[in-house]
Motif scaffolding. Structure first.
Motif, PDB file in Angstrom:
ATOM      1  N   ARG A  45     -25.959  -0.576 -18.556  1.00 11.18           N
ATOM      2  CA  ARG A  45     -25.768   0.856 -18.796  1.00 11.18           C
ATOM      3  C   ARG A  45     -26.346   1.718 -17.672  1.00 11.18           C
ATOM      4  O   ARG A  45     -25.745   2.701 -17.248  1.00 11.18           O
ATOM      5  N   SER A  62     -14.453  -2.108 -17.154  1.00 16.25           N
ATOM      6  CA  SER A  62     -15.090  -2.926 -18.188  1.00 16.25           C
ATOM      7  C   SER A  62     -14.562  -4.358 -18.102  1.00 16.25           C
ATOM      8  O   SER A  62     -13.451  -4.607 -17.617  1.00 16.25           O
ATOM      9  N   GLU A  64     -13.631  -6.039 -20.602  1.00 17.87           N
ATOM     10  CA  GLU A  64     -12.474  -6.035 -21.490  1.00 17.87           C
ATOM     11  C   GLU A  64     -11.213  -5.621 -20.730  1.00 17.87           C
ATOM     12  O   GLU A  64     -10.159  -6.258 -20.850  1.00 17.87           O
ATOM     13  N   ASN A  76     -13.719 -10.577 -29.568  1.00 12.15           N
ATOM     14  CA  ASN A  76     -15.132 -10.831 -29.867  1.00 12.15           C
ATOM     15  C   ASN A  76     -16.090 -10.522 -28.718  1.00 12.15           C
ATOM     16  O   ASN A  76     -17.155 -11.130 -28.621  1.00 12.15           O
ATOM     17  N   LYS A  78     -18.928  -8.458 -26.888  1.00 11.79           N
ATOM     18  CA  LYS A  78     -20.016  -7.568 -27.297  1.00 11.79           C
ATOM     19  C   LYS A  78     -19.694  -6.149 -26.832  1.00 11.79           C
ATOM     20  O   LYS A  78     -18.936  -5.949 -25.881  1.00 11.79           O
ATOM     21  N   ALA A  79     -20.274  -5.175 -27.494  1.00 12.09           N
ATOM     22  CA  ALA A  79     -19.953  -3.765 -27.247  1.00 12.09           C
ATOM     23  C   ALA A  79     -20.113  -3.364 -25.784  1.00 12.09           C
ATOM     24  O   ALA A  79     -19.315  -2.590 -25.262  1.00 12.09           O
ATOM     25  N   HIS A  80     -21.128  -3.870 -25.093  1.00 10.37           N
ATOM     26  CA  HIS A  80     -21.346  -3.431 -23.720  1.00 10.37           C
ATOM     27  C   HIS A  80     -20.353  -4.017 -22.733  1.00 10.37           C
ATOM     28  O   HIS A  80     -20.371  -3.663 -21.553  1.00 10.37           O
ATOM     29  N   TYR A  81     -19.455  -4.882 -23.174  1.00 10.40           N
ATOM     30  CA  TYR A  81     -18.380  -5.401 -22.324  1.00 10.40           C
ATOM     31  C   TYR A  81     -17.046  -4.725 -22.611  1.00 10.40           C
ATOM     32  O   TYR A  81     -16.056  -5.007 -21.970  1.00 10.40           O
ATOM     33  N   GLN A  82     -17.021  -3.846 -23.616  1.00  8.70           N
ATOM     34  CA  GLN A  82     -15.781  -3.221 -24.042  1.00  8.70           C
ATOM     35  C   GLN A  82     -15.476  -1.936 -23.259  1.00  8.70           C
ATOM     36  O   GLN A  82     -16.338  -1.363 -22.626  1.00  8.70           O
ATOM     37  N   ARG A  84     -14.909   1.117 -24.129  1.00 10.17           N
ATOM     38  CA  ARG A  84     -15.533   2.387 -24.495  1.00 10.17           C
ATOM     39  C   ARG A  84     -16.672   2.717 -23.577  1.00 10.17           C
ATOM     40  O   ARG A  84     -17.008   3.777 -23.253  1.00 10.17           O
TER      41      ARG A  84
END
Length: 84
Positions: A45, A62, A64, A76, A78-82, A84
């Motif tokens: 981040r 990202s 993703e 699947n 994790k959020a920090h790889y997506q 957004r």
């Protein structure tokens, strides 16, 4: 060159420097000195915040998004790889 000197060299923006580790700082210094096309894909981040503050938001990708462009499933993550 000290870490502070490297940070001052790399940071051509107003604002507080995010806490980057030495490797991230070296990567950003290298990237910001390049004149060719480059993109950075990373989950950290602070590094992403630095990239946005340094005016490089369009070069941040990202994991993703990178996997999607390669037609590789990104389920699947994790959020920090997506994206957004």
């Amino acid at each position: 060159m000290t870490e502070l000197e490297r940070a001052m060299h790399a940071a051509n923006f107003d604002g507080e420097m995010p806490a980057l580790d030495a490797g991230e700082l070296d990567l950003w210094i290298h990237a910001l000195q390049r004149n060719d096309v480059w993109f950075l894909c990373g989950p950290d981040r602070a590094s992403m915040k630095f990239g946005c503050q340094a005016g490089q938001k369009d070069k941040l990708v990202s994991l993703e998004q990178a996997l999607s462009r390669l037609n590789i499933g990104a389920a699947n993550l994790k959020a920090h790889y997506q994206e957004r």
